[in-house]
Design an enzyme around this catalytic site. Structure first.
Site, PDB file in Angstrom:
ATOM      1  N   CYS A 151       1.739  18.565  20.851  1.00 28.70           N
ATOM      2  CA  CYS A 151       1.719  18.895  22.270  1.00 28.70           C
ATOM      3  C   CYS A 151       0.917  20.168  22.419  1.00 28.70           C
ATOM      4  CB  CYS A 151       3.128  19.029  22.819  1.00 28.70           C
ATOM      5  SG  CYS A 151       3.999  20.433  22.157  1.00 28.70           S
ATOM      6  N   ARG A 179       3.557  20.325  16.078  1.00 28.32           N
ATOM      7  CA  ARG A 179       4.945  19.879  16.085  1.00 28.32           C
ATOM      8  C   ARG A 179       5.262  18.840  14.990  1.00 28.32           C
ATOM      9  NH1 ARG A 179       7.026  21.305  21.330  1.00 28.32           N
ATOM     10  NH2 ARG A 179       8.992  21.501  20.225  1.00 28.32           N
ATOM     11  N   ASP A 239      10.195  31.032  23.174  1.00 30.67           N
ATOM     12  CA  ASP A 239      10.336  30.455  24.517  1.00 30.67           C
ATOM     13  C   ASP A 239      10.323  31.499  25.636  1.00 30.67           C
ATOM     14  OD1 ASP A 239      10.427  27.983  23.350  1.00 30.67           O
ATOM     15  OD2 ASP A 239      12.597  27.732  23.524  1.00 30.67           O
TER      16      ASP A 239
HETATM   17  N1  EPU Z   1       8.307  22.753  11.906  1.00 34.57           N
HETATM   18  C1  EPU Z   1       7.814  22.201  10.748  1.00 34.57           C
HETATM   19  N2  EPU Z   1       8.352  21.024  10.319  1.00 34.57           N
HETATM   20  C2  EPU Z   1       9.350  20.388  10.995  1.00 34.57           C
HETATM   21  C3  EPU Z   1       9.852  20.958  12.180  1.00 34.57           C
HETATM   22  C4  EPU Z   1       9.298  22.146  12.618  1.00 34.57           C
HETATM   23  O1  EPU Z   1       6.922  22.757  10.123  1.00 34.57           O
HETATM   24  O2  EPU Z   1       9.784  19.318  10.528  1.00 34.57           O
HETATM   25  C5  EPU Z   1       7.750  24.020  12.380  1.00 34.57           C
HETATM   26  C6  EPU Z   1       7.155  23.917  13.791  1.00 34.57           C
HETATM   27  O3  EPU Z   1       5.839  23.463  13.772  1.00 34.57           O
HETATM   28  C7  EPU Z   1       7.298  25.334  14.273  1.00 34.57           C
HETATM   29  C8  EPU Z   1       8.606  25.811  13.629  1.00 34.57           C
HETATM   30  O4  EPU Z   1       8.806  24.938  12.515  1.00 34.57           O
HETATM   31  O5  EPU Z   1       6.237  26.105  13.752  1.00 34.57           O
HETATM   32  C9  EPU Z   1       9.813  25.796  14.522  1.00 34.57           C
HETATM   33  O6  EPU Z   1       9.966  24.530  15.130  1.00 34.57           O
HETATM   34  P1  EPU Z   1      11.374  23.917  15.483  1.00 34.57           P
HETATM   35  O7  EPU Z   1      11.576  22.664  14.703  1.00 34.57           O
HETATM   36  O8  EPU Z   1      12.426  24.966  15.366  1.00 34.57           O
HETATM   37  O9  EPU Z   1      11.168  23.520  17.008  1.00 34.57           O
HETATM   38  P2  EPU Z   1      11.903  22.315  17.734  1.00 34.57           P
HETATM   39  O10 EPU Z   1      13.245  22.147  17.171  1.00 34.57           O
HETATM   40  O11 EPU Z   1      11.010  21.147  17.791  1.00 34.57           O
HETATM   41  C10 EPU Z   1      13.089  23.729  19.591  1.00 34.57           C
HETATM   42  C11 EPU Z   1      13.046  23.829  21.081  1.00 34.57           C
HETATM   43  C12 EPU Z   1      11.754  24.508  21.510  1.00 34.57           C
HETATM   44  C13 EPU Z   1      11.675  25.886  20.854  1.00 34.57           C
HETATM   45  C14 EPU Z   1      11.784  25.748  19.339  1.00 34.57           C
HETATM   46  C15 EPU Z   1      11.799  27.073  18.605  1.00 34.57           C
HETATM   47  C16 EPU Z   1      14.322  21.896  21.843  1.00 34.57           C
HETATM   48  C17 EPU Z   1      14.321  20.600  22.568  1.00 34.57           C
HETATM   49  N3  EPU Z   1      13.136  22.498  21.684  1.00 34.57           N
HETATM   50  O12 EPU Z   1      11.992  22.901  19.220  1.00 34.57           O
HETATM   51  O13 EPU Z   1      11.838  24.663  22.922  1.00 34.57           O
HETATM   52  O14 EPU Z   1      10.462  26.511  21.194  1.00 34.57           O
HETATM   53  O15 EPU Z   1      13.001  25.027  19.002  1.00 34.57           O
HETATM   54  O16 EPU Z   1      12.855  27.863  19.031  1.00 34.57           O
HETATM   55  O17 EPU Z   1      15.355  22.403  21.450  1.00 34.57           O
HETATM   56  C18 EPU Z   1      11.047  24.971  25.098  1.00 34.57           C
HETATM   57  O18 EPU Z   1      12.226  24.929  25.474  1.00 34.57           O
HETATM   58  O19 EPU Z   1      10.101  25.324  25.852  1.00 34.57           O
HETATM   59  C19 EPU Z   1      10.732  24.601  23.721  1.00 34.57           C
HETATM   60  C20 EPU Z   1       9.507  24.297  23.312  1.00 34.57           C
END
Ligand code: EPU
Length: 420
Positions: A115, A120, A306
């Site tokens: 995105c 992601r 965020d």
């Molecule tokens: N990452 C990896 N591998 C994975 C998953 C993540 O390398 O398998 C990396 C991502 O690319 C990123 C970091 O780890 O660099 C953190 O990503 P995370 O997985 O924690 O993000 P997420 O769980 O997909 C949630 C929130 C996001 C928020 C992030 C970080 C939800 C629905 N989304 O995303 O919220 O920015 O955690 O705190 O809970 C928002 O609300 O605007 C939003 C984007």
């Protein structure tokens, strides 16, 4: 596509109540798939992302109801495959993977695309589920996951940018119905992850170390229904605080949990914002000029990614140079070009945005590119003199409940313009 028309330059004044957390509620709604019993979830914000998630649960066969901030879900009869189109549209829907595997031993979920804020990846989700003995195939854009019996194990979920929020959620949900003990090392410590853990505990899960980087989950045979209230949205609270400070207003924030955004409060105070805590509320004022302040986004309890965009809109009003470093997502600076259209002076150098502030912002037509970027543009528009039109606010509707109504309640001159 709707837009916001904002007549800026009006200090926000009054009281605002913070709603339930979007990022806590999405996995909590998915967790209802883990039991046949009805689950009642309270303080649910009315957001398009929440409506999407309920549609996905319905497409999986669950009965859902959403009334006055309370959702009831009964997943008595559920199938392992849902509406792929819906699942594809919302990134948060990845968190149905863990519950479906735990309940049915199989799941097919469309692979979320990148995105605007970054690529992601979901490798850590898959690594965690594979450690619990799941066989995973990626084919034609789908994740095909199957498992005979989820089996506990120890797994390290730290990645390049630190722990993963939804990855931790997925593995924790799967592990709560797995055979034996699962230890998640480098688990995400975000309050939204802890809220999911508390909800699972209220359903009968056995989870230790909640809020810490080591989660120990002892699998149980079955989970039962629950009646659970979601935590308030810390990002919404921070957004309103930035808006109050940017307009030199006087706003009282009700219903937030300031301990969940201590890093943001610390930086706001450093920037010259006055925060007074009284009887569970926060009063936000700004007695003098803003001061330049550097921030670096980090996993919890650091400064949240965020809030980075909203803080940039605020700090662009501070005379002097501030450096904003984004360490979680590689391209989360989409708001910069639009803030520059409003007169902000920002240079991007790799993960750093160098903000030379103090010239003030001026109204302009701008385009929202993602949820938090949109919030930054609204803050810019509220602070700028003249009429700002923020286009494509469907991004905002994904994550802020009745934002324009809440802002109007604080005296802002903001209206929604339908279509375009
Ligand atoms: N990452 C990896 N591998 C994975 C998953 C993540 O390398 O398998 C990396 C991502 O690319 C990123 C970091 O780890 O660099 C953190 O990503 P995370 O997985 O924690 O993000 P997420 O769980 O997909 C949630 C929130 C996001 C928020 C992030 C970080 C939800 C629905 N989304 O995303 O919220 O920015 O955690 O705190 O809970 C928002 O609300 O605007 C939003 C984007």
């Amino acid at each position: 596509m709707d837009s916001f028309l904002i007549e800026g330059g009006v200090p926000l004044r009054g009281d605002v109540i913070i709603g339930g957390s979007k990022n806590a509620v999405l996995p909590i709604l998915a967790a209802a798939l883990l039991t046949k019993d009805p689950c009642t979830i309270r303080r649910v914000p009315d957001l398009s992302d929440v409506r999407f998630m309920l549609e996905i649960l319905k497409s999986l066969g669950a009965e859902t109801r959403f009334e006055d901030g309370t959702v009831t879900i009964r997943a008595a009869k559920v199938k392992g495959f849902g509406d792929y189109e819906l699942i594809r549209k919302m990134r948060g829907s990845i968190c149905i993977l863990g519950p479906l595997l735990a309940r049915f031993g199989q799941a097919r979920v469309s692979l979320p695309g990148g995105c605007v804020i970054g690529t992601r990846p979901i490798d850590l989700h898959l690594k965690g589920l594979a450690a619990l003995k799941t066989k995973i195939k990626i084919e034609n854009g789908y994740i095909d996951a199957r498992v005979r019996r989820l089996t506990g194990s120890t797994v390290f979920l730290g990645g390049r940018a630190g722990p993963t929020v939804l990855g931790t959620a997925n593995v924790m949900m799967a592990a709560s119905l797995a055979k034996g003990i699962t230890v998640i090392e480098s688990a995400a410590c975000e309050p939204e992850v802890s809220d999911l853990a508390q909800c699972l505990v209220s359903m009968g899960a056995r989870i230790h170390g909640i809020g810490s980087p080591t989660l120990t989950i002892t699998g149980v045979e079955e989970l039962h229904g629950t009646d659970y209230e979601v935590i308030p949205d810390r990002i919404e609270a921070c957004t309103f605080i930035c808006a109050a400070a940017a307009t030199r207003g006087d706003v009282i924030i009700h219903g937030s949990r300031p301990e969940h955004f201590a890093a943001v409060l610390d930086k706001l105070i450093e920037a010259g914002v006055r925060i007074e805590r009284k009887a569970g509320t926060l009063r936000v004022t700004r007695p003098g000029r803003l001061k330049p302040t550097d921030i670096t986004t980090m996993p919890y309890a650091g400064f949240p990614t965020d809030v980075q965009a909203q803080f940039m809109a605020l700090i662009s009003l501070a005379p002097g140079t501030s450096v904003i470093t984004e360490r979680i997502f590689e391209s989360r600076f989409m708001h910069v070009a639009e803030l520059m259209r409003m007169g902000a002076d920002v240079a991007i150098e790799g993960p750093n945005a160098i903000v030379k502030g103090g010239r003030g912002l001026s109204a302009a037509p701008v385009m929202a590119s993602d949820l938090r970027a949109s919030a930054a543009l609204v803050i810019g528009g509220l602070a700028a003199r003249g009429k700002t039109q923020v286009h494509r606010i469907y991004h905002l509707d994904r994550g802020y409940e009745r934002m324009e109504e809440k802002l109007r309640g604080l005296g802002a001159r903001i209206s929604r313009v339908a279509g375009e």
